[in-house]
Scaffold this active site. Structure first.
Site, PDB file in Angstrom:
ATOM      1  N   GLY A 280       3.188   3.776  13.628  1.00  0.00           N
ATOM      2  CA  GLY A 280       3.900   2.530  13.932  1.00  0.00           C
ATOM      3  C   GLY A 280       3.288   1.833  15.147  1.00  0.00           C
ATOM      4  O   GLY A 280       3.125   0.610  15.170  1.00  0.00           O
TER       5      GLY A 280
ATOM      6  N   GLY B 154       7.029   4.915   8.305  1.00  0.00           N
ATOM      7  CA  GLY B 154       6.212   6.116   8.473  1.00  0.00           C
ATOM      8  C   GLY B 154       6.395   6.684   9.863  1.00  0.00           C
ATOM      9  O   GLY B 154       7.456   6.538  10.476  1.00  0.00           O
ATOM     10  N   SER B 155       5.337   7.304  10.375  1.00  0.00           N
ATOM     11  CA  SER B 155       5.442   8.000  11.661  1.00  0.00           C
ATOM     12  C   SER B 155       5.468   7.001  12.818  1.00  0.00           C
ATOM     13  O   SER B 155       4.888   5.906  12.732  1.00  0.00           O
ATOM     14  CB  SER B 155       4.258   8.950  11.828  1.00  0.00           C
ATOM     15  OG  SER B 155       3.051   8.229  11.803  1.00  0.00           O
ATOM     16  N   THR B 156       6.104   7.391  13.897  1.00  0.00           N
ATOM     17  CA  THR B 156       6.145   6.561  15.103  1.00  0.00           C
ATOM     18  C   THR B 156       4.730   6.361  15.642  1.00  0.00           C
ATOM     19  O   THR B 156       4.366   5.273  16.109  1.00  0.00           O
ATOM     20  CB  THR B 156       7.075   7.210  16.138  1.00  0.00           C
ATOM     21  OG1 THR B 156       8.399   7.211  15.574  1.00  0.00           O
ATOM     22  CG2 THR B 156       7.109   6.453  17.448  1.00  0.00           C
ATOM     23  N   GLU B 157       3.922   7.413  15.525  1.00  0.00           N
ATOM     24  CA  GLU B 157       2.529   7.341  15.990  1.00  0.00           C
ATOM     25  C   GLU B 157       1.772   6.208  15.272  1.00  0.00           C
ATOM     26  O   GLU B 157       1.132   5.371  15.915  1.00  0.00           O
ATOM     27  CB  GLU B 157       1.915   8.703  15.648  1.00  0.00           C
ATOM     28  CG  GLU B 157       0.511   8.928  16.030  1.00  0.00           C
ATOM     29  CD  GLU B 157      -0.016  10.216  15.360  1.00  0.00           C
ATOM     30  OE1 GLU B 157       0.762  10.973  14.729  1.00  0.00           O
ATOM     31  OE2 GLU B 157      -1.232  10.430  15.469  1.00  0.00           O
TER      32      GLU B 157
ATOM     33  N   LYS C  18       0.836  -1.200   0.000  1.00  0.00           N
ATOM     34  CA  LYS C  18       0.000   0.000   0.000  1.00  0.00           C
ATOM     35  C   LYS C  18       0.870   1.249   0.000  1.00  0.00           C
ATOM     36  O   LYS C  18       1.508   1.594   0.983  1.00  0.00           O
ATOM     37  CB  LYS C  18      -0.933   0.052   1.217  1.00  0.00           C
ATOM     38  CG  LYS C  18      -2.011   1.107   0.999  1.00  0.00           C
ATOM     39  CD  LYS C  18      -2.570   1.716   2.243  1.00  0.00           C
ATOM     40  CE  LYS C  18      -1.757   2.783   2.877  1.00  0.00           C
ATOM     41  NZ  LYS C  18      -1.607   4.034   2.104  1.00  0.00           N
TER      42      LYS C  18
ATOM     43  N   GLU D 120      10.048   1.014  10.452  1.00  0.00           N
ATOM     44  CA  GLU D 120      11.102   2.014  10.239  1.00  0.00           C
ATOM     45  C   GLU D 120      10.428   3.356  10.446  1.00  0.00           C
ATOM     46  O   GLU D 120       9.608   3.766   9.638  1.00  0.00           O
ATOM     47  CB  GLU D 120      11.667   1.824   8.830  1.00  0.00           C
ATOM     48  CG  GLU D 120      13.062   2.341   8.698  1.00  0.00           C
ATOM     49  CD  GLU D 120      13.063   3.724   8.133  1.00  0.00           C
ATOM     50  OE1 GLU D 120      13.037   4.678   8.939  1.00  0.00           O
ATOM     51  OE2 GLU D 120      13.065   3.856   6.910  1.00  0.00           O
TER      52      GLU D 120
ATOM     53  N   CYS E 110      13.707  10.425   7.324  1.00  0.00           N
ATOM     54  CA  CYS E 110      13.616   9.944   8.700  1.00  0.00           C
ATOM     55  C   CYS E 110      14.950  10.098   9.415  1.00  0.00           C
ATOM     56  O   CYS E 110      14.994  10.220  10.624  1.00  0.00           O
ATOM     57  CB  CYS E 110      13.159   8.503   8.702  1.00  0.00           C
ATOM     58  SG  CYS E 110      14.019   7.526   7.483  1.00  0.00           S
TER      59      CYS E 110
ATOM     60  N   GLU F 271      10.291  15.324  15.889  1.00  0.00           N
ATOM     61  CA  GLU F 271      10.643  15.253  14.469  1.00  0.00           C
ATOM     62  C   GLU F 271       9.839  16.317  13.707  1.00  0.00           C
ATOM     63  O   GLU F 271       8.612  16.324  13.751  1.00  0.00           O
ATOM     64  CB  GLU F 271      10.312  13.858  13.930  1.00  0.00           C
ATOM     65  CG  GLU F 271      10.653  13.713  12.465  1.00  0.00           C
ATOM     66  CD  GLU F 271      10.506  12.284  11.963  1.00  0.00           C
ATOM     67  OE1 GLU F 271       9.412  11.714  12.102  1.00  0.00           O
ATOM     68  OE2 GLU F 271      11.492  11.752  11.428  1.00  0.00           O
TER      69      GLU F 271
HETATM   70  P1  NAI Z   1       1.950   8.286   8.351  1.00  0.00           P
HETATM   71  O1  NAI Z   1       2.726   7.446   9.288  1.00  0.00           O
HETATM   72  O2  NAI Z   1       0.542   8.627   8.709  1.00  0.00           O
HETATM   73  O3  NAI Z   1       1.900   7.596   6.886  1.00  0.00           O
HETATM   74  C1  NAI Z   1       2.800   6.619   6.415  1.00  0.00           C
HETATM   75  C2  NAI Z   1       2.020   5.472   5.764  1.00  0.00           C
HETATM   76  O4  NAI Z   1       1.174   4.879   6.733  1.00  0.00           O
HETATM   77  C3  NAI Z   1       1.092   5.908   4.622  1.00  0.00           C
HETATM   78  O5  NAI Z   1       1.065   4.902   3.628  1.00  0.00           O
HETATM   79  C4  NAI Z   1      -0.258   5.988   5.301  1.00  0.00           C
HETATM   80  O6  NAI Z   1      -1.330   5.813   4.407  1.00  0.00           O
HETATM   81  C5  NAI Z   1      -0.168   4.839   6.279  1.00  0.00           C
HETATM   82  N1  NAI Z   1      -1.060   4.930   7.442  1.00  0.00           N
HETATM   83  C6  NAI Z   1      -1.506   6.044   8.069  1.00  0.00           C
HETATM   84  N2  NAI Z   1      -2.319   5.703   9.085  1.00  0.00           N
HETATM   85  C7  NAI Z   1      -2.387   4.353   9.110  1.00  0.00           C
HETATM   86  C8  NAI Z   1      -3.065   3.403   9.938  1.00  0.00           C
HETATM   87  N3  NAI Z   1      -3.831   3.788  10.952  1.00  0.00           N
HETATM   88  N4  NAI Z   1      -2.879   2.087   9.683  1.00  0.00           N
HETATM   89  C9  NAI Z   1      -2.076   1.677   8.669  1.00  0.00           C
HETATM   90  N5  NAI Z   1      -1.444   2.525   7.853  1.00  0.00           N
HETATM   91  C10 NAI Z   1      -1.580   3.852   8.069  1.00  0.00           C
HETATM   92  O7  NAI Z   1       2.771   9.603   8.097  1.00  0.00           O
HETATM   93  P2  NAI Z   1       2.231  11.026   7.571  1.00  0.00           P
HETATM   94  O8  NAI Z   1       0.942  11.368   8.254  1.00  0.00           O
HETATM   95  O9  NAI Z   1       2.236  11.014   6.114  1.00  0.00           O
HETATM   96  O10 NAI Z   1       3.376  11.985   8.105  1.00  0.00           O
HETATM   97  C11 NAI Z   1       3.377  12.388   9.464  1.00  0.00           C
HETATM   98  C12 NAI Z   1       4.760  12.401  10.044  1.00  0.00           C
HETATM   99  O11 NAI Z   1       5.270  11.079  10.020  1.00  0.00           O
HETATM  100  C13 NAI Z   1       5.785  13.209   9.287  1.00  0.00           C
HETATM  101  O12 NAI Z   1       5.737  14.556   9.630  1.00  0.00           O
HETATM  102  C14 NAI Z   1       7.056  12.556   9.732  1.00  0.00           C
HETATM  103  O13 NAI Z   1       7.412  13.062  10.995  1.00  0.00           O
HETATM  104  C15 NAI Z   1       6.678  11.103   9.892  1.00  0.00           C
HETATM  105  N6  NAI Z   1       7.059  10.308   8.697  1.00  0.00           N
HETATM  106  C16 NAI Z   1       8.162   9.521   8.776  1.00  0.00           C
HETATM  107  C17 NAI Z   1       8.595   8.832   7.669  1.00  0.00           C
HETATM  108  C18 NAI Z   1       9.802   7.974   7.709  1.00  0.00           C
HETATM  109  O14 NAI Z   1      10.441   7.794   6.681  1.00  0.00           O
HETATM  110  N7  NAI Z   1      10.134   7.367   8.831  1.00  0.00           N
HETATM  111  C19 NAI Z   1       7.912   8.935   6.381  1.00  0.00           C
HETATM  112  C20 NAI Z   1       6.709   9.733   6.412  1.00  0.00           C
HETATM  113  C21 NAI Z   1       6.329  10.396   7.548  1.00  0.00           C
END
Ligand code: NAI
Ligand code: MG
Length: 500
Positions: A255, A250-253, A197, A272, A306, A403
């Protein structure tokens, strides 16, 4: 900060690709969402709609998981010889290389990273990842184990490494194609089947990759690509009882939500997540090399990394010089749409990220931080933020603790090495760190004291398919890339039998 102008002419295939609503890939078929719904993906440089994409949700995830399950349990993927799997992955790498310019342009349109960066980083990194992992497909081995039970030599015991099964992979928008490769390549090498996804902000390159996966001859159902929102499609995938493992970046939240969702069937989880990586500059560093290195550590990919070197600590004697140097580089960065060849830095990916990063800047100023350069949104159209260096910060400020995921670095002087290491490690994250010094012994000593999954010495942002990447503490679980990643996609089976 200047504004770049004059965009490149779009490749005709890319123009055609975005002109039509994109479908999702399930069981080798390009299909609409079961609901018939689509969602828009935007051009971050303008905020205009770029393309419409099928909006997957629970029902589509169910269909995709069933397809992956059948491909894994009865299908051809595991039955192919390891070298046939390897050849298909190598062919996929060749196909991505053949379409490199289309991928670079599409990535630049959807994410608005500079085309020049997509060409030299995202696309070649993707090709290399598939090639590196294609090599591993024929080299995943177990061990023979000497047993003491009932006396030496009474048993033959060995381990097998078997594919973990059906894998759900959820990826972010900062390196959309590269993150797809980091996830898919090891899963395929191990013999797993996948439901991928992509992030809702940037689904296009993963979908184009899906077309090449078919062209490479990878059998139907082995890789399914379901674009959609995190709260619907992502959550359904993470919770799905027929998924054996979920891999998330993605985000720690989120995660933490993945971990909860995975508890239902105790699927394996790798994560990650975020970072707040310290970048440490000692007095004895090669300052001419360190200044551009420290700037690149934070400003690369607009700070949307990240592992961004977002906390710069500089030994007191060099503090002013380094802060001035990084600020000067920031002031010369050309901001513009990713497709303009002169652009050094594009916009952030979305309105949400623009609001988030500007909110952090405001909170920093309200708590007493000062900007030596930047400090606000750039222009009124698109999601641009000025590259920013913040001084007068302290360890309690949100801009130092959380972050930001934008082009914002905090700079702090230090005097004492133990105090420095304590500060560097005083974070819930532990993804990466940088150390700049000419003193080799000190560099290794400090590297050993840092709680981080990667330590770069006199360099930053060096990635390689062979180099494991991942985090300590709340930066995640597991390591991607290198041979370490194969542990995430394999189960170990111990087999033993009496031989005397
Ligand atoms: P996010 O963690 O919400 O999104 C990342 C992925 O997770 C996307 O594919 C999203 O559709 C999916 N996702 C979101 N909620 C989900 C859920 N409840 N269950 C399963 N999958 C879910 O990140 P977002 O909102 O785009 O960015 C927010 C913050 O996250 C950024 O400001 C940054 O601090 C951090 N981030 C970290 C990344 C990294 O490479 N470690 C990459 C992107 C964001
Ligand atoms: Mg989110």
């Amino acid at each position: 900060m200047a504004t770049a102008t004059q965009a490149v002419t779009l490749d005709q295939n890319v123009a055609r690709y975005v002109a039509k609503p994109r479908k999702m890939l399930i069981n080798g078929q390009w299909v609409d969402a079961a609901s018939g719904k689509t969602f828009p993906t935007y051009n971050p440089a303008t905020g205009d709609v770029l393309a419409q994409v099928a909006e997957g949700d629970r029902e589509d995830i169910n269909r995709a998981v069933d397809a992956a399950r059948a491909a894994f349990d009865q299908g051809p993927w595991r039955k192919l010889s390891h070298s046939e799997r390897s050849r298909m992955m190598w062919k996929l790498a060749d196909l991505v290389e053949k379409h490199a310019e289309e991928f670079a342009q599409l990535e630049s349109l959807d994410n608005s990273k500079p085309l020049t960066i997509a060409r030299v980083a995202d696309v070649p990194g993707t090709v290399d990842m598939f090639r590196y992992m294609a090599g591993w497909a024929t080299k995943i081995e177990g061990n023979t184990i000497p047993l003491s039970a009932q006396g030496n030599g009474k048993f033959l015991a060995y381990t097998l490494r078997e594919p973990v099964g059906v894998v759900g992979q959820i990826i972010p928008w900062n390196f959309p194609l590269l993150m797809a490769a980091w996830k898919l390549a090891p899963a395929l090498a191990a013999g797993c089947c996948v439901v991928l996804k992509p992030a809702e902000q940037t689904p296009l390159t993963a979908l184009l990759l899906g077309e090449l996966i078919q062209e490479a001859g990878i059998p139907d159902g082995v890789v399914n690509v379901v674009p959609g929102y995190g709260e619907t499609a992502g959550a359904a995938l993470a919770a799905h009882p027929k998924v054996d493992k979920v891999a998330f970046t993605g985000s720690t939240e989120v995660g933490k939500l993945i971990v909860q969702a995975a508890a239902g069937n105790l699927k394996k989880v790798s994560l990650e997540l975020g970072g707040k990586s310290p970048n440490l500059v000692f007095d004895d560093a090669d300052i001419e090399r360190t200044i551009p290195g420290a700037a690149m550590a934070i400003f690369f990919n607009h700070g949307q990394c990240c592992c961004a070197g977002s906390r710069l600590y500089v030994e007191s004697k060099q503090f002013d010089k380094v802060v001035d140097g990084v600020s000067q580089i920031a002031s010369k960065i050309k901001i513009g749409s990713g497709l303009e060849p002169a652009t050094d830095m594009g916009p952030l990916v979305s309105q949400e990220q623009l609001n988030r990063v500007c909110g952090y800047l405001e909170s920093g100023f309200a708590e007493g931080a000062k900007a030596t350069v930047g400090g606000k949104r750039h222009g009124e159209r698109g999601y641009f933020v000025e590259p920013t260096v913040l001084v007068n910060t302290n360890e309690r400020m949100k801009v130092v603790r959380e972050e930001i995921f934008g082009p914002v670095v905090t700079a702090t002087p230090f005097k004492d090495i133990d105090d420095l290491v304590a500060k560097a490690n005083d974070t819930e994250y532990g993804l990466a760190a940088g150390v700049w010094t000419r003193d080799i012994a000190k560099a290794h000593r400090v590297a050993s004291m840092l709680k981080a999954g990667t330590v770069w010495i006199n360099c930053y942002n060096v990635f390689d398919a062979a180099l494991p990447f991942g985090g300590y503490k709340q930066s995640g679980w597991g390591r991607e890339m290198g041979h370490e990643v194969l542990e995430l996609y394999t189960e170990v089976k111990a087999v033993c039998l009496p031989i005397s």
